[in-house]
Design a protein around this motif. Structure first.
Motif, PDB file in Angstrom:
ATOM      1  N   GLU A 176       6.582  95.610 -33.818  1.00 13.23           N
ATOM      2  CA  GLU A 176       6.357  94.549 -32.556  1.00 13.23           C
ATOM      3  C   GLU A 176       6.636  93.333 -34.151  1.00 13.23           C
ATOM      4  OE1 GLU A 176       3.570  95.159 -30.537  1.00 13.23           O
ATOM      5  OE2 GLU A 176       4.625  96.443 -28.712  1.00 13.23           O
ATOM      6  N   ARG A 177       5.749  93.967 -34.758  1.00 14.42           N
ATOM      7  CA  ARG A 177       6.120  92.616 -36.481  1.00 14.42           C
ATOM      8  C   ARG A 177       5.937  93.634 -37.019  1.00 14.42           C
ATOM      9  NH1 ARG A 177       1.365  92.683 -39.235  1.00 14.42           N
ATOM     10  NH2 ARG A 177       1.921  90.568 -39.346  1.00 14.42           N
ATOM     11  N   ALA A 178       7.644  92.182 -37.995  1.00 16.81           N
ATOM     12  CA  ALA A 178       8.858  93.056 -38.534  1.00 16.81           C
ATOM     13  C   ALA A 178       8.245  93.328 -40.076  1.00 16.81           C
ATOM     14  CB  ALA A 178      10.213  92.021 -38.382  1.00 16.81           C
ATOM     15  N   ASP A 222      13.275  93.349 -36.577  1.00 15.13           N
ATOM     16  CA  ASP A 222      12.713  93.549 -35.405  1.00 15.13           C
ATOM     17  C   ASP A 222      13.404  95.578 -35.286  1.00 15.13           C
ATOM     18  OD1 ASP A 222      11.847  91.527 -35.183  1.00 15.13           O
ATOM     19  OD2 ASP A 222      12.825  90.462 -33.543  1.00 15.13           O
TER      20      ASP A 222
END
Length: 459
Positions: A385-387, A422
């Motif tokens: 979710e946090r690339a 992502d």
């Protein structure tokens, strides 16, 4: 008379043997736990005293002793990095305000928006004190240790996160603006994107001007010490009624669910805070391993110690500094371990570039085991979710992240190449010098392993 006495002794011995056999089962029987605790307390004390000697009896230096020593040094370095990451990055503490470091131990099962923390220095802290991470405001302290508490219990606290349904703070839009609209923030607002959420915004003063970063600006004396800390960035979504865009909420700046390992509690005081002791959250015990077991692709093994030695369900099991798995059941005299290679087993992790001592660790959050691939490598599902913002497929080390009951930070999972962009992604993790086979039950493990004992977080 003699035969009657012998018969009684025989029945007593049979009863004791039955208790021992039941205690050796992997099913926990609360009444039996208490009986065995009384009967075996003297033996347990003797074993505890002899433990350090037994743990080293016949031990030999492993061939990868240099690598193991290096892993221990990296774990200490990681603890220092996490401590630095919790400190303000761009902001500075106001005069007369001190920051008390706290390690996140767990989340109460019935309160997902709360954190159980171990306070380095609880002196002078009050319920309602501001809690931050870096430059981000997280919430407030809702529980402080009792004045009569001693030992680790005298340092236990609880934090209510801003994601809580009842949490409310005042904020204003930051930046160089003639007018900074005010708003109230607290709770969670669902987003148009599936599996996404925002910090909820209430009563914005001017929705048309509510853009950019929102900062804390609260009149509460205990929270105002953190005024200027960030709450989140305004998220916009199409307005189906009026057209244009509307304020959907604030994009969170940290991973509230799985990315918090150390936090700071701010309070007004000129007295410097005591530093957090890394080992204060719990202790390790050396336990002998039983035979490896496998049932299809599910894998685990027993430990020849149980709840009488302090083992609890959820406790981390390690080979040196390497994460092996977690205790899933603890009977009085033995326990069962689920290995990290078992499909479905999950853990919170972060990534570190080895050799880059200044870079902040990158929090991946929770990854879930997919078992071993065809080449015997560990495979994990990572939502992403946090690339990852580093180079594509950059080599990093994955370590456990504190904040989950029974699992301390600083246990090595192995090396992985992080894909950018992502998610979701599949991570392939290898351990230097270790070749795993399928099924994983055939992977070699030493005869003794370490188990983490964290009484407060597991009770």
């Amino acid at each position: 008379m003699r035969s009657v006495s012998r018969s009684r002794r025989t029945r007593a011995l049979e009863a004791l043997a039955l208790l021992v056999l039941l205690g050796g089962s992997l099913s926990t029987i609360p009444v039996l736990d208490r009986i065995l605790l009384v009967l075996l307390s003297p033996a347990r004390v003797a074993l505890d005293l002899a433990g350090p000697g037994l743990a080293t009896l016949g031990a030999q230096d492993p061939p990868d002793v240099v690598l193991r020593r290096r892993e221990g040094e990296l774990a200490l370095d990681l603890a220092e990095r996490m401590s630095r990451a919790a400190q303000p990055q761009e902001l500075t503490l106001p005069l007369g305000v001190r920051a008390v470091e706290a390690e996140v131990l767990a989340r109460p099962t019935d309160r997902p928006d709360a954190l159980q923390v171990l306070l380095a220095d609880p002196r002078g802290l009050q319920r309602g004190s501001a809690v931050v991470f870096g430059d981000v405001f997280l919430g407030s302290l809702t529980r402080i240790p009792s004045a009569r508490a001693s030992g680790r219990a005298g340092h236990l606290g609880e934090v209510r996160l801003l994601t809580s349904r009842n949490a409310r703070v005042s904020g204003l839009v930051g930046g160089e603006k003639e007018v900074s609209p005010r708003l109230v923030v607290g709770g969670i607002q669902s987003a148009a994107r599936q599996d996404h959420w925002y910090l909820a915004v209430h009563n914005p003063q001017d929705e048309g001007l509510t853009r950019g970063m929102v900062l804390l600006d609260d009149p509460d004396p205990l929270l105002s010490v953190a005024n200027g800390w960030q709450l989140g960035r305004v998220a916009l979504e199409p307005d189906p009624v009026r057209g244009g865009q509307r304020v959907a909420g604030l994009e969170p700046l940290v991973d509230h669910e799985a990315g918090l390992a150390r936090v700071l509690v701010l309070s007004r005081s000129t007295e410097p805070a005591v530093a957090l002791v890394p080992s204060a959250a719990g202790e390790w015990v050396s336990v002998r391993r039983g035979m490896l077991l496998a049932d299809g692709q599910r894998v685990g093994f027993p430990l020849l110690a149980g709840s009488l030695s302090g083992l609890r369900s959820g406790a981390a099991v390690a080979d040196g500094q390497r994460f092996v798995g977690r205790v899933i059941r603890a009977a009085p005299l033995n326990a069962m371990v689920r290995r990290i290679e078992d499909p479905g087993c999950s853990v919170n992790v972060l990534a570190v570039r080895e050799g880059d001592l200044e870079a902040r660790p990158f929090v991946l959050g929770r990854i879930v085991s997919l078992g071993l691939d065809d080449e015997g490598r560990r495979a994990f599902a990572w939502p992403g979710e946090r690339a990852w913002t580093g180079n594509q497929n950059e080599e990093v080390q994955l370590w456990t992240l504190a904040g989950e009951a029974g699992v301390p930070g600083g246990l090595l999972l192995g090396q992985a190449a992080l894909p950018s962009g992502d998610g979701p992604h599949v991570l392939t993790v290898t351990v230097p010098g270790v070749e795993l086979e399928s099924p994983p039950a055939s992977a070699a493990l030493p005869g003794r392993l370490r188990v983490f004992i964290n009484w407060e977080a597991s009770q």
